[in-house]
Design a protein around this motif. Sequence first.
Motif, PDB file in Angstrom:
ATOM      1  N   ARG A 183      -4.486  45.476-126.727  1.00 24.17           N
ATOM      2  CA  ARG A 183      -4.040  45.591-128.112  1.00 24.17           C
ATOM      3  C   ARG A 183      -4.793  44.633-129.021  1.00 24.17           C
ATOM      4  O   ARG A 183      -5.115  44.964-130.170  1.00 24.17           O
ATOM      5  N   ARG A 184      -5.100  43.423-128.515  1.00 26.53           N
ATOM      6  CA  ARG A 184      -5.874  42.482-129.322  1.00 26.53           C
ATOM      7  C   ARG A 184      -7.274  43.018-129.566  1.00 26.53           C
ATOM      8  O   ARG A 184      -7.801  42.910-130.679  1.00 26.53           O
ATOM      9  N   ARG A 185      -7.889  43.591-128.519  1.00 22.16           N
ATOM     10  CA  ARG A 185      -9.231  44.157-128.681  1.00 22.16           C
ATOM     11  C   ARG A 185      -9.229  45.294-129.698  1.00 22.16           C
ATOM     12  O   ARG A 185     -10.127  45.403-130.534  1.00 22.16           O
ATOM     13  N   ARG A 186      -8.211  46.154-129.611  1.00 18.66           N
ATOM     14  CA  ARG A 186      -8.152  47.286-130.529  1.00 18.66           C
ATOM     15  C   ARG A 186      -7.957  46.806-131.963  1.00 18.66           C
ATOM     16  O   ARG A 186      -8.573  47.324-132.893  1.00 18.66           O
ATOM     17  N   ALA A 187      -7.105  45.795-132.150  1.00 23.14           N
ATOM     18  CA  ALA A 187      -6.896  45.250-133.485  1.00 23.14           C
ATOM     19  C   ALA A 187      -8.168  44.590-134.006  1.00 23.14           C
ATOM     20  O   ALA A 187      -8.509  44.709-135.191  1.00 23.14           O
ATOM     21  N   GLN A 188      -8.908  43.914-133.108  1.00 20.79           N
ATOM     22  CA  GLN A 188     -10.149  43.278-133.502  1.00 20.79           C
ATOM     23  C   GLN A 188     -11.185  44.313-133.913  1.00 20.79           C
ATOM     24  O   GLN A 188     -11.905  44.129-134.899  1.00 20.79           O
ATOM     25  N   ARG A 193     -14.321  47.056-138.107  1.00 15.43           N
ATOM     26  CA  ARG A 193     -14.712  48.263-138.849  1.00 15.43           C
ATOM     27  C   ARG A 193     -14.341  48.140-140.324  1.00 15.43           C
ATOM     28  O   ARG A 193     -15.086  48.567-141.206  1.00 15.43           O
ATOM     29  N   ARG A 194     -13.187  47.543-140.585  1.00 16.91           N
ATOM     30  CA  ARG A 194     -12.767  47.371-141.975  1.00 16.91           C
ATOM     31  C   ARG A 194     -13.719  46.457-142.724  1.00 16.91           C
ATOM     32  O   ARG A 194     -14.122  46.743-143.857  1.00 16.91           O
TER      33      ARG A 194
END
Length: 212
Positions: A183-188, A193-194
């Motif tokens: 989940r941390r990787r996905r949020a990162q 991308r943002r």
Amino acid sequence: MSVLPLVFTSGWASGINAYAVVLLLGLFGAAGITDEVPEALQRTDVLVVAGVLFLCEAVADKIPYVDSVWDTVHTVIRPVAGAVVAALLAGESGSLPEITAGAVGGTTALMSHLVKAGTRMAVNTSPEPFSNVALSTAEDVGASGILAFALFNPVAAAIIAATLLALGIVALFFLASRIRRFRRRRAQRREERRLADSAGASVGTPGIRPPE
């Protein structure tokens, strides 16, 4: 004989691959192998749609990170499918109220879906893709095999499904750290991308020249 063991097993399998459940039950019913399958699941249009979606899932479920996106989309679809299939089976049998069967099938499907999704998040922390392929193949073969077994020996199949579900829930506790890492990787990645999109927009925006 009560249809409850078959309802439980179909719900468990639906949480892993709902399209395989619909396709397999429909084919078994259409071929005359069992009379437990309701007519609604044997319709040609249902079988075609289930077959196409099963092929889509067979591909998406084996690609790292894509499988987790697919699981997220199916958080509602799989429990609903489990509830509908269970209600249809109960309606065909007449030995269990359809609303009760739907509740059992939907709840069991949700639990097995959460186990599947959580396990896949943990596997996605591995740098190689082979774990996804092996796990996805084992899930599809196992769910389909146990569901087929349930049509002939529903009690034994339900016991196997319940045991696998319990083991999966226990495994999630041991994989909790990996799930948090995923989940941390996905949020990162989303944040990167943002920021990249924001930087690209800034570069593309023409500057304002001061008045001469």
